[in-house]
Enzyme design. Structure first.
Site, PDB file in Angstrom:
ATOM      1  N   THR A  50       1.593  -8.815  -5.746  1.00  0.00           N
ATOM      2  CA  THR A  50       0.561  -7.827  -5.439  1.00  0.00           C
ATOM      3  C   THR A  50       1.124  -6.403  -5.439  1.00  0.00           C
ATOM      4  OG1 THR A  50      -0.790  -7.047  -3.586  1.00  0.00           O
ATOM      5  CG2 THR A  50       1.068  -8.406  -3.013  1.00  0.00           C
ATOM      6  N   ASP A  51       0.228  -5.434  -5.611  1.00  0.00           N
ATOM      7  CA  ASP A  51       0.649  -4.026  -5.499  1.00  0.00           C
ATOM      8  C   ASP A  51       0.934  -3.645  -4.044  1.00  0.00           C
ATOM      9  OD1 ASP A  51      -1.965  -4.047  -4.553  1.00  0.00           O
ATOM     10  OD2 ASP A  51      -2.687  -2.436  -5.856  1.00  0.00           O
ATOM     11  N   GLU A  52       0.513  -4.519  -3.092  1.00  0.00           N
ATOM     12  CA  GLU A  52       0.666  -4.153  -1.675  1.00  0.00           C
ATOM     13  C   GLU A  52       2.131  -4.097  -1.249  1.00  0.00           C
ATOM     14  OE1 GLU A  52      -2.237  -5.806   0.974  1.00  0.00           O
ATOM     15  OE2 GLU A  52      -3.650  -6.167  -0.646  1.00  0.00           O
TER      16      GLU A  52
ATOM     17  N   TYR B  28       1.297  -9.667   5.520  1.00  0.00           N
ATOM     18  CA  TYR B  28       1.016 -10.249   4.192  1.00  0.00           C
ATOM     19  C   TYR B  28       1.889  -9.583   3.125  1.00  0.00           C
ATOM     20  CZ  TYR B  28      -1.273 -10.595  -0.383  1.00  0.00           C
ATOM     21  OH  TYR B  28      -1.515 -10.754  -1.728  1.00  0.00           O
TER      22      TYR B  28
ATOM     23  N   LYS C 291       4.928 -11.177   0.794  1.00  0.00           N
ATOM     24  CA  LYS C 291       4.922 -11.177  -0.680  1.00  0.00           C
ATOM     25  C   LYS C 291       6.166 -10.448  -1.202  1.00  0.00           C
ATOM     26  CE  LYS C 291       2.196 -12.544  -3.159  1.00  0.00           C
ATOM     27  NZ  LYS C 291       2.001 -13.912  -3.756  1.00  0.00           N
TER      28      LYS C 291
HETATM   29  P1  NAD Z   1      -6.694 -17.348  -2.307  1.00  0.00           P
HETATM   30  O1  NAD Z   1      -6.429 -17.214  -0.845  1.00  0.00           O
HETATM   31  O2  NAD Z   1      -8.095 -17.278  -2.816  1.00  0.00           O
HETATM   32  O3  NAD Z   1      -6.089 -18.736  -2.840  1.00  0.00           O
HETATM   33  C1  NAD Z   1      -4.848 -19.213  -2.424  1.00  0.00           C
HETATM   34  C2  NAD Z   1      -4.767 -20.677  -2.844  1.00  0.00           C
HETATM   35  O4  NAD Z   1      -3.468 -21.174  -2.464  1.00  0.00           O
HETATM   36  C3  NAD Z   1      -5.790 -21.577  -2.133  1.00  0.00           C
HETATM   37  O5  NAD Z   1      -6.369 -22.461  -3.056  1.00  0.00           O
HETATM   38  C4  NAD Z   1      -4.962 -22.333  -1.113  1.00  0.00           C
HETATM   39  O6  NAD Z   1      -5.479 -23.617  -0.806  1.00  0.00           O
HETATM   40  C5  NAD Z   1      -3.620 -22.430  -1.828  1.00  0.00           C
HETATM   41  N1  NAD Z   1      -2.508 -22.604  -0.897  1.00  0.00           N
HETATM   42  C6  NAD Z   1      -2.253 -21.884   0.238  1.00  0.00           C
HETATM   43  N2  NAD Z   1      -1.147 -22.359   0.836  1.00  0.00           N
HETATM   44  C7  NAD Z   1      -0.675 -23.374   0.052  1.00  0.00           C
HETATM   45  C8  NAD Z   1       0.449 -24.231   0.134  1.00  0.00           C
HETATM   46  N3  NAD Z   1       1.314 -24.144   1.144  1.00  0.00           N
HETATM   47  N4  NAD Z   1       0.630 -25.143  -0.839  1.00  0.00           N
HETATM   48  C9  NAD Z   1      -0.243 -25.250  -1.875  1.00  0.00           C
HETATM   49  N5  NAD Z   1      -1.335 -24.463  -1.984  1.00  0.00           N
HETATM   50  C10 NAD Z   1      -1.543 -23.547  -1.047  1.00  0.00           C
HETATM   51  O7  NAD Z   1      -5.778 -16.246  -2.981  1.00  0.00           O
HETATM   52  P2  NAD Z   1      -6.035 -15.384  -4.310  1.00  0.00           P
HETATM   53  O8  NAD Z   1      -6.782 -14.167  -3.948  1.00  0.00           O
HETATM   54  O9  NAD Z   1      -6.514 -16.264  -5.387  1.00  0.00           O
HETATM   55  O10 NAD Z   1      -4.541 -14.922  -4.629  1.00  0.00           O
HETATM   56  C11 NAD Z   1      -3.692 -15.732  -5.460  1.00  0.00           C
HETATM   57  C12 NAD Z   1      -2.350 -15.043  -5.602  1.00  0.00           C
HETATM   58  O11 NAD Z   1      -2.524 -13.764  -6.197  1.00  0.00           O
HETATM   59  C13 NAD Z   1      -1.635 -14.810  -4.268  1.00  0.00           C
HETATM   60  O12 NAD Z   1      -0.276 -15.064  -4.466  1.00  0.00           O
HETATM   61  C14 NAD Z   1      -1.885 -13.356  -3.975  1.00  0.00           C
HETATM   62  O13 NAD Z   1      -0.837 -12.806  -3.223  1.00  0.00           O
HETATM   63  C15 NAD Z   1      -1.936 -12.770  -5.373  1.00  0.00           C
HETATM   64  N6  NAD Z   1      -2.746 -11.559  -5.547  1.00  0.00           N
HETATM   65  C16 NAD Z   1      -4.045 -11.539  -5.105  1.00  0.00           C
HETATM   66  C17 NAD Z   1      -4.810 -10.400  -5.318  1.00  0.00           C
HETATM   67  C18 NAD Z   1      -6.257 -10.341  -4.888  1.00  0.00           C
HETATM   68  O14 NAD Z   1      -6.885  -9.295  -5.025  1.00  0.00           O
HETATM   69  N7  NAD Z   1      -6.855 -11.424  -4.422  1.00  0.00           N
HETATM   70  C19 NAD Z   1      -4.252  -9.290  -5.956  1.00  0.00           C
HETATM   71  C20 NAD Z   1      -2.918  -9.360  -6.384  1.00  0.00           C
HETATM   72  C21 NAD Z   1      -2.180 -10.504  -6.187  1.00  0.00           C
HETATM   73  P1  TYD Z   2      -9.646  -6.759   1.221  1.00  0.00           P
HETATM   74  O1  TYD Z   2     -10.705  -7.259   0.320  1.00  0.00           O
HETATM   75  O2  TYD Z   2      -9.356  -7.516   2.480  1.00  0.00           O
HETATM   76  O3  TYD Z   2      -8.329  -6.569   0.348  1.00  0.00           O
HETATM   77  P2  TYD Z   2      -6.916  -5.846   0.739  1.00  0.00           P
HETATM   78  O4  TYD Z   2      -6.852  -5.634   2.187  1.00  0.00           O
HETATM   79  O5  TYD Z   2      -5.940  -6.855   0.251  1.00  0.00           O
HETATM   80  O6  TYD Z   2      -6.904  -4.567  -0.043  1.00  0.00           O
HETATM   81  O7  TYD Z   2     -10.027  -5.294   1.650  1.00  0.00           O
HETATM   82  C1  TYD Z   2     -10.247  -4.270   0.698  1.00  0.00           C
HETATM   83  C2  TYD Z   2     -10.431  -2.979   1.448  1.00  0.00           C
HETATM   84  O8  TYD Z   2     -11.654  -3.055   2.189  1.00  0.00           O
HETATM   85  C3  TYD Z   2      -9.345  -2.721   2.484  1.00  0.00           C
HETATM   86  O9  TYD Z   2      -9.103  -1.314   2.520  1.00  0.00           O
HETATM   87  C4  TYD Z   2      -9.959  -3.169   3.795  1.00  0.00           C
HETATM   88  C5  TYD Z   2     -11.433  -2.874   3.585  1.00  0.00           C
HETATM   89  N1  TYD Z   2     -12.375  -3.782   4.259  1.00  0.00           N
HETATM   90  C6  TYD Z   2     -13.429  -3.243   5.015  1.00  0.00           C
HETATM   91  O10 TYD Z   2     -13.584  -2.030   5.166  1.00  0.00           O
HETATM   92  N2  TYD Z   2     -14.312  -4.125   5.588  1.00  0.00           N
HETATM   93  C7  TYD Z   2     -14.184  -5.471   5.456  1.00  0.00           C
HETATM   94  O11 TYD Z   2     -15.003  -6.223   6.031  1.00  0.00           O
HETATM   95  C8  TYD Z   2     -13.096  -5.997   4.681  1.00  0.00           C
HETATM   96  C9  TYD Z   2     -12.911  -7.485   4.514  1.00  0.00           C
HETATM   97  C10 TYD Z   2     -12.224  -5.103   4.093  1.00  0.00           C
END
Ligand code: NAD
Ligand code: TYD
Length: 366
Positions: free
Chosen positions: A134-136, A160, A164
């Site tokens: 992630t960019d975080e 988190y 990561k």
């Molecule tokens: P998500 O929470 O929707 O899905 C995570 C999945 O991992 C779930 O299906 C969960 O059951 C599985 N999981 C969790 N713990 C596990 C374990 N111990 N063993 C096997 N499976 C397990 O997450 P997402 O949003 O799809 O993110 C996927 C990846 O992409 C993550 O690594 C996250 O850090 C990264 N990422 C997410 C975003 C975003 O905007 N959502 C952006 C950049 C990177």
């Molecule tokens: P989120 O979707 O949780 O992603 P991330 O924290 O990984 O960026 O949140 C996106 C942005 O929205 C973040 O700045 C937090 C804000 N946010 C709210 O203001 N209200 C909400 O209910 C949630 C879930 C997030």
């Protein structure tokens, strides 16, 4: 032909990736390994399961023996690692699961890959460990700071992001120390189908449909760089197909939005959607949107502790070296996402379990 192990493939991005890959490379074998936590859902991949080129394995990435068996038995050459605890707010309330899955779990996968690929197969086959990050990990930006590049120093602020960052370092260390062929992608905020409705965009859409408050943290002026999930999958595809082993790539949409603006945009689009007779009938609870006033639901709530002010990705390297471009504009992507939630009410109601409601109630004191 490749044989992929996709960890976390029943979650949001992992399931979109599995679907993307099955459609683009139908001869490849895709095996999803997922522990089915609250965020994982087998319904996310139900349409893929009738193919003999797809297999779902219910298991934990912490189970090194299981992962080794899968690598051997299915002759996996490509491991794409999505599995993680992914919600920042949950990491603030309970960091332990993040340390366990994101750090120890990633290390467990690395150990399995080292054992089978490097020791048993003696490094003779072409393999790849791709880590989805992630960019975080880069921390937060001021309003005029340049966007994150691959050389921006890591400065994670939430448990988190720190978990990561630690996993990214371990992946890199396994390449430098043991010669494991790895790549890492650091992506901005994704949105699209199957996005779990605790994250901002799906939370706002589904709360409008139930006429619930839309919680905006602090002043709502925090900025995120939003990318349609399929564009993220395309970026990972380009990295996997490249020979740039050992490299990190940023993936982003050049699409910065303040949270409050995105919430207002969705309110406007939902007001419009509720002019459609079918939607009016399907969502009688959406009273504010039915009156064209979804924005009345906006509720400013206490800010997230350590809330990063701004994320922005500079994806120049990925564009220049791999030819990455986004296919979905935000104007089209956000409409597609909204339409998906309108058409998949059963899905988002099913994932809103008792645990989810409890979490939301505790989180926002609503
Ligand atoms: P998500 O929470 O929707 O899905 C995570 C999945 O991992 C779930 O299906 C969960 O059951 C599985 N999981 C969790 N713990 C596990 C374990 N111990 N063993 C096997 N499976 C397990 O997450 P997402 O949003 O799809 O993110 C996927 C990846 O992409 C993550 O690594 C996250 O850090 C990264 N990422 C997410 C975003 C975003 O905007 N959502 C952006 C950049 C990177
Ligand atoms: P989120 O979707 O949780 O992603 P991330 O924290 O990984 O960026 O949140 C996106 C942005 O929205 C973040 O700045 C937090 C804000 N946010 C709210 O203001 N209200 C909400 O209910 C949630 C879930 C997030």
């Amino acid at each position: 032909m490749s044989r992929l192990l996709v960890t976390g493939g029943a979650g949001f991005i992992g399931s979109n990736f599995a679907r993307y890959w099955r459609a683009k490379y139908p001869d490849d074998m895709v095996i999803v390994l997922d522990a089915l936590t609250y965020a994982g859902n087998r319904a996310n991949i139900a349409d893929l399961e009738d193919s003999d080129k797809f297999l779902f394995v219910h298991g934990n990435i912490l189970d090194q023996t299981l992962v080794e068996e899968l690598l051997r038995k299915h002759e996996i050459d490509t491991l794409v690692h999505f599995a993680a605890e992914s919600h920042v707010d949950r990491s603030i309330l309970g960091p332990d699961a993040f340390i366990e899955t994101n750090i120890v779990g990633t290390h467990s996968l690395l150990k399995a890959a080292r054992r089978v690929w490097l020791e048993e197969w003696e490094g003779k086959r072409t393999v790849r460990f791709h880590h989805v990050s992630t960019d975080e990990v880069y921390g937060t930006l001021g309003p005029d700071d340049p966007a994150f590049t691959e050389t921006t120093p890591y400065a994670p602020n939430s448990p988190y992001a720190a978990s990561k960052a630690a996993s990214d370092h371990l992946v890199r260390a396994y390449m430098e120390t043991y010669g494991l062929p790895v790549t890492i992608s650091n992506c901005s905020n994704n949105y699209g189908p199957y996005h779990f409705p605790e994250k901002l965009i799906p939370l706002v859409i589904t709360n409008i449909l139930d006429d619930r408050p839309l919680p905006v943290y602090g002043d709502g002026l925090q900025i995120r760089d939003w990318l349609y999930v399929e564009d993220h999958c395309r970026g990972i595809d380009l990295i996997l197909k490249s020979d740039k082993v050992g490299e990190c790539f940023n993936i982003g949409g050049d699409n910065e939005w303040a949270n409050i603006d995105i919430v207002r945009l969705i309110c406007g689009l939902m007001n419009q959607a509720m002019q459609d007779e079918g939607n009016r009938k399907a969502f009688p609870k959406a009273e504010s949107a039915l009156k064209g006033k979804a924005e009345n639901l906006i509720t400013f709530v206490t800010d997230r502790p350590g809330h990063d002010r701004r994320y922005a990705i500079d994806a120049t390297k990925t564009k220049m070296i791999l030819g990455f471009t986004t296919k979905e504009s935000f104007a089209t992507g956000i409409r597609k996402a909204i339409q998906w939630y309108l058409e998949n009410e059963t899905w988002w109601r099913d994932v809103q379990t008792g645990e989810y409601r409890q979490w939301i109630a505790q989180q926002y004191d609503l």
